[in-house]
Design an enzyme around this catalytic site. Structure first.
Site, PDB file in Angstrom:
ATOM      1  N   ASP A  73      74.756  38.781  41.118  1.00 15.67           N
ATOM      2  CA  ASP A  73      74.160  39.840  40.300  1.00 15.67           C
ATOM      3  C   ASP A  73      74.108  41.155  41.072  1.00 15.67           C
ATOM      4  O   ASP A  73      74.187  41.200  42.290  1.00 15.67           O
ATOM      5  CB  ASP A  73      72.752  39.448  39.859  1.00 15.67           C
ATOM      6  CG  ASP A  73      71.783  39.336  41.029  1.00 15.67           C
ATOM      7  OD1 ASP A  73      72.207  38.836  42.081  1.00 15.67           O
ATOM      8  OD2 ASP A  73      70.621  39.744  40.890  1.00 15.67           O
ATOM      9  N   GLU A  74      73.956  42.235  40.348  1.00 15.99           N
ATOM     10  CA  GLU A  74      73.629  43.562  40.873  1.00 15.99           C
ATOM     11  C   GLU A  74      74.517  43.981  42.054  1.00 15.99           C
ATOM     12  O   GLU A  74      74.050  44.228  43.163  1.00 15.99           O
ATOM     13  CB  GLU A  74      72.146  43.609  41.281  1.00 15.99           C
ATOM     14  CG  GLU A  74      71.222  43.415  40.108  1.00 15.99           C
ATOM     15  CD  GLU A  74      69.757  43.491  40.477  1.00 15.99           C
ATOM     16  OE1 GLU A  74      68.961  43.854  39.594  1.00 15.99           O
ATOM     17  OE2 GLU A  74      69.400  43.181  41.627  1.00 15.99           O
ATOM     18  N   THR A  75      75.801  44.057  41.804  1.00 13.08           N
ATOM     19  CA  THR A  75      76.740  44.555  42.809  1.00 13.08           C
ATOM     20  C   THR A  75      77.072  46.004  42.474  1.00 13.08           C
ATOM     21  O   THR A  75      77.599  46.297  41.409  1.00 13.08           O
ATOM     22  CB  THR A  75      78.018  43.710  42.819  1.00 13.08           C
ATOM     23  OG1 THR A  75      77.653  42.352  43.062  1.00 13.08           O
ATOM     24  CG2 THR A  75      78.958  44.157  43.908  1.00 13.08           C
ATOM     25  N   HIS A  93      73.238  41.754  47.419  1.00 16.78           N
ATOM     26  CA  HIS A  93      72.008  41.124  47.930  1.00 16.78           C
ATOM     27  C   HIS A  93      72.287  40.290  49.178  1.00 16.78           C
ATOM     28  O   HIS A  93      71.651  39.264  49.395  1.00 16.78           O
ATOM     29  CB  HIS A  93      71.380  40.240  46.862  1.00 16.78           C
ATOM     30  CG  HIS A  93      70.749  40.990  45.735  1.00 16.78           C
ATOM     31  ND1 HIS A  93      69.490  41.527  45.801  1.00 16.78           N
ATOM     32  CD2 HIS A  93      71.218  41.307  44.505  1.00 16.78           C
ATOM     33  CE1 HIS A  93      69.195  42.128  44.668  1.00 16.78           C
ATOM     34  NE2 HIS A  93      70.236  42.025  43.862  1.00 16.78           N
TER      35      HIS A  93
END
Length: 847
Positions: free
Chosen positions: A530-532, A444
């Site tokens: 988060d969300e890698t 992100h």
């Protein structure tokens, strides 16, 4: 040069010869006249093409020009949340560029587009996209060498009566095929008839005695009335008086000013209570007394006084309120990164949070689509990273995303200057709200990556390679191919570069400095984490680091290293639960805040319990109830995302039992409206959660008004559950348990008590709180009307009393609904705002 940018530029160069005859005047004219229509054909087509045959959706675009044009001269760029992977058209191709940006090009053989002839392109996209707000506006017409323009027919407008967004380019959604995403999707279309069968009518005819959030105890001492119309006269130490000023200012706006002639309020801080922010508020006809365990408690006592007041009646009975907070952490997360929110919006939100005793503002300041805080010494973060426009080289701004269009000065762009941020911090401090800043990393992070590449290019052009490389976040030799959850190919910091940590250290120091200048020390920093998505696999630096240290997880390595950096600066470490699940717990500092956001129907309770058992302070952030960027109801016209919940209305938030996450399997359904089982027999927690937080992500919120619509009135219910534990909430079983719709632990008596409490809460909202929101200028959601044709005529109601309902006749005229004189026929129904100046979303009636 970025591979994606190179591809785009190459594509444009291929069209240079054919586009030489195009002029700016022609492009401008075409942008004004070209008619674009978008249709969601099927959210669950029978045969999805490979490789996404399990779930996809089928859409169609049509183009009609009022003049003959050569389609080879133009490209159209548009935002499509889910990538297009299969195109069915004789005339057009669609290419996914990056993120949600796509490009429409004419096929090589398509040379002539006659006037008033419609040409179509059907296409399949990944996964699903089903609310109208997910079909984004502002298609861009572009040609080499010319200024691009937004196609006028793809712009949004505003309905005069509702002040809600209209999307004239998007065809109506009318069928379940446009609502349900799979064969096992049981999501209902929440129209007027469905609401009538599912909702309960309000039972209160007048405002009850009470306040939001509910206190521990409220005792009416007598039937005598206290008249507050002459104001109040607060007696307190000067320092205490100054600290109470924001609450006194709110009371003044409600008609109860500070006055020497007003009723005396004596304030003391001698209360002994173990509850956070506890207070006692006693109202007598001759004096009001406040006794609190700290200044915050006294502040909240005054907010309770404001909550007891109705705008049309400034009298109250003699009573005593005994109160204290359920949780230390009562938060609201505001995403200003995806689409920017104004400083005024943040200041107004802080005031409303404080009014309902919320005390943590989690401010999401950076993401793929924007960097929103001025950082001394790194001007590119805001000069490039805070704006989206149509510069495909990304040297002056980011790629257009999320329907941003091309205007760098539009409201979705922007940033907080250092002075803005200091003002926000000081305003929050005055309202007893702690600001927790966050710059999401290492995923992100595309805004930071692109901005630092612009910085690199700037200093390389000046022949200053050391400065150029100082804060570079990527490695040119890294050939890793990946796609993030938002479909970016290049949004992740390289966690194996020392310059990445130099950059983060710089950011932290500058933020700490801003807090010091504001006189508001930074206590907690949220690192994101988060969300890698699969980055670094081919990074030479990461390969070398792995060979040297045998890292178990690159994301875990990053979080552990940043956590130490944060802790060494004397700060608490916070992060999203999925990233924190990658770390070695023994390598983490002692003070860790985990924001547990796994969905409840997907064993989200296990994540929360595991992190509590790690000794971390867990903030409950379950998206199926706390994400206010999801729709209020499963209806295509309700704004919002849909991946975790199709309907989060205020009653669902009110019904939340944050101390017993698995128990919701007994009373709620999954995102596809199916029953589910929550097995907590092997993952019982050893301590309680630290708090709860609501969330306002901004991908689909392009204005402050849209953001307020999503936040209010759900914020009331969030505050209720964050501050007050209801008697009907199911106690947690420390030995573990299994819950489903078949279990009977949430008894009939508890259900009845919950309904009684809801009716009381709904009456306070309808008779008191919506009017206060209106007075404060907040754009709250007007509820939709539950209605059904019965033998006695059209029966209609809304969940909150004191809200006017209207019905539409066959001629299109609207009339005030009277339950004592019901109409025999109606085409549509709608509600009105408290001041009758704005209409809510209308629903059709079916037989």
């Amino acid at each position: 040069m970025n591979k994606v940018i190179l591809s785009v530029i190459t594509g444009l160069l291929l069209l240079t010869h054919s586009a030489q005859s195009a002029t700016q005047t022609e492009l401008n004219r075409l942008a004004e006249s070209l008619q674009v229509n978008y249709q969601l054909v099927d959210a669950n087509p029978v045969n999805c093409p490979a490789p996404h045959e399990k779930q996809c959706y089928l859409s169609a675009l049509t183009f009609t020009s009022s003049t003959d044009i050569d389609p080879q001269q133009w490209h159209i760029y548009f935002s499509q949340l889910m990538p297009v992977y299969k195109v069915d058209s004789k005339w057009f191709d669609i290419e996914h560029i990056n993120g949600d940006l796509h490009r429409i090009s004419a096929k090589q053989a398509f040379k002539d587009m006659p006037a008033n002839t419609t040409f179509a392109v059907q296409f399949y996209s990944q996964e699903s996209q089903i609310t109208r707000s997910e079909f984004l506006p502002n298609f861009v017409l572009a040609a080499p060498g010319l200024d691009s323009k937004v196609i006028a027919s793809t712009k949004t407008s505003v309905d005069n009566e509702t002040q809600l967004e209209l999307q004239p380019y998007l065809q109506p959604f009318t069928t379940d095929a446009q609502l349900q995403v799979s064969d096992d999707d049981e999501t209902p279309w929440m129209g007027a008839n469905y609401l009538y069968d599912s909702y309960t009518k309000p039972t209160f005819k007048t405002a009850p005695l009470g306040l939001i959030p509910s206190p521990i105890k409220l005792e009416q001492l007598s039937s005598s009335r206290i008249d507050l119309s002459k104001g109040i006269n607060v007696v307190a130490k000067k320092s205490h008086y100054i600290a109470l000023m924001p609450a006194l200012e709110r009371l003044a706006k409600l008609g109860v000013p500070q006055s020497k002639e007003g009723i005396v309020i004596n304030v003391s801080q001698q209360l002994t209570s173990q509850l956070p922010d506890a207070y006692e508020l006693t109202l007598r006809h001759n004096a009001i007394t406040i006794n609190a365990n700290n200044t915050r408690g006294a502040f909240y006592a005054l907010q309770s006084l404001a909550a007891l007041i109705s705008l049309d009646d400034l009298t109250l009975p003699e009573l005593k309120v005994t109160d204290g907070a359920r949780y230390e952490y009562r938060g609201m997360h505001i995403d200003v990164a995806r689409n920017f929110r104004s400083k005024a919006f943040i200041l107004n939100t802080i005031e409303q949070m404080a009014a309902y005793k919320l005390n943590k503002l989690h401010l999401h300041l950076a993401d793929d689509e924007g960097w929103r805080l001025q950082i001394a010494g790194l001007p590119e973060l805001t000069s490039v990273g805070a704006n989206r426009c149509f510069d495909l080289t990304e040297q002056t701004c980011l790629l257009p995303q999320l329907g941003a269009g091309i205007n760098a000065n539009s409201g979705i762009n922007g940033y907080f200057s250092r002075a803005d941020y200091i003002e926000i911090l000081q305003h929050a401090k005055k309202h007893f709200v702690e600001v927790i800043p966050s710059f999401d990393m290492p995923g992100h992070s595309r805004a930071a990556v692109v901005a630092m590449e612009a910085r690199f290019n700037h200093f390389m052009a000046l022949n200053k390679p050391a400065l150029a490389k100082q804060y570079r976040l990527t490695e040119p030799e890294d050939t890793t191919a990946y796609s993030s959850i938002q479909h970016y190919k290049d949004n992740t910091l390289n966690v194996c570069l020392d310059t990445t940590y130099d950059f983060i250290d710089k950011i932290l120091d500058e933020v700490i400095t801003l807090h010091k200048e504001a006189g508001v020390p930074l206590n907690t920093y949220h690192i994101g984490a988060d969300e890698t998505a699969g980055a670094w696999l081919q990074s030479p630096s990461c390969i070398a680091l792995q060979q040297k240290t045998k890292i178990h997880s690159f994301n875990g390595y990053f979080i552990e290293r940043i956590a130490k950096l944060v802790a060494d600066k004397g700060l608490n470490v916070a992060g999203w639960s999925d990233g924190l699940s990658d770390v070695n717990v023994n390598n983490m500092p002692s003070n860790v805040y985990s924001y547990a956001w796994a969905t409840l129907s997907d064993e989200g309770h296990k994540v929360a319990h595991n992190h509590i058992n790690n000794g971390w302070k867990v903030v409950v952030t379950s998206p199926d109830v706390t994400y206010f960027d999801f729709p209020y109801q499963s209806h295509p016209q309700e704004r919002g995302n849909h991946w975790a919940s199709r309907a989060i209305d205020s009653k669902k938030v009110f019904s939340f039992m944050p101390d017993n996450l698995p128990a919701h399997a007994q009373i709620w359904r999954s995102v596809k409206h199916q029953t589910y089982v929550a097995d907590d027999s092997q993952s019982a927690r050893t301590a309680d959660a630290y708090g709860i937080q609501g969330h306002l992500w901004s991908e689909l919120l392009r204005s402050d008004q849209q953001a307020e619509y999503m936040m209010y009135p759900r914020l009331f219910a969030l505050a209720e559950r964050a501050w007050h534990k209801a008697e009907w909430e199911l106690d947690y079983k420390n030995e573990g348990a299994i819950y489903s719709h078949k279990t009977q632990q949430f008894t009939l008596a508890m259900q009845q008590q919950k309904e009684q409490d809801w009716q009381h809460f709904a009456a306070l909202v309808g008779f008191k709180e919506l009017a206060k929101l209106e007075q404060a200028g907040r754009f709250y959601r007007i509820p939709t009307v539950a209605a059904k044709k019965t033998d006695s005529g059209i029966d209609a109601f809304v969940p909150y009393p004191n809200i006017a309902v209207e019905y539409q006749d066959k001629l299109g005229n609207w009339h005030r609904y009277d339950s004592h004189n019901k109409p025999l026929q109606a085409v549509k129904v709608r509600a009105k705002s408290i001041n009758n100046e704005r209409a809510g979303r209308a629903l059709k009636l079916t037989n």
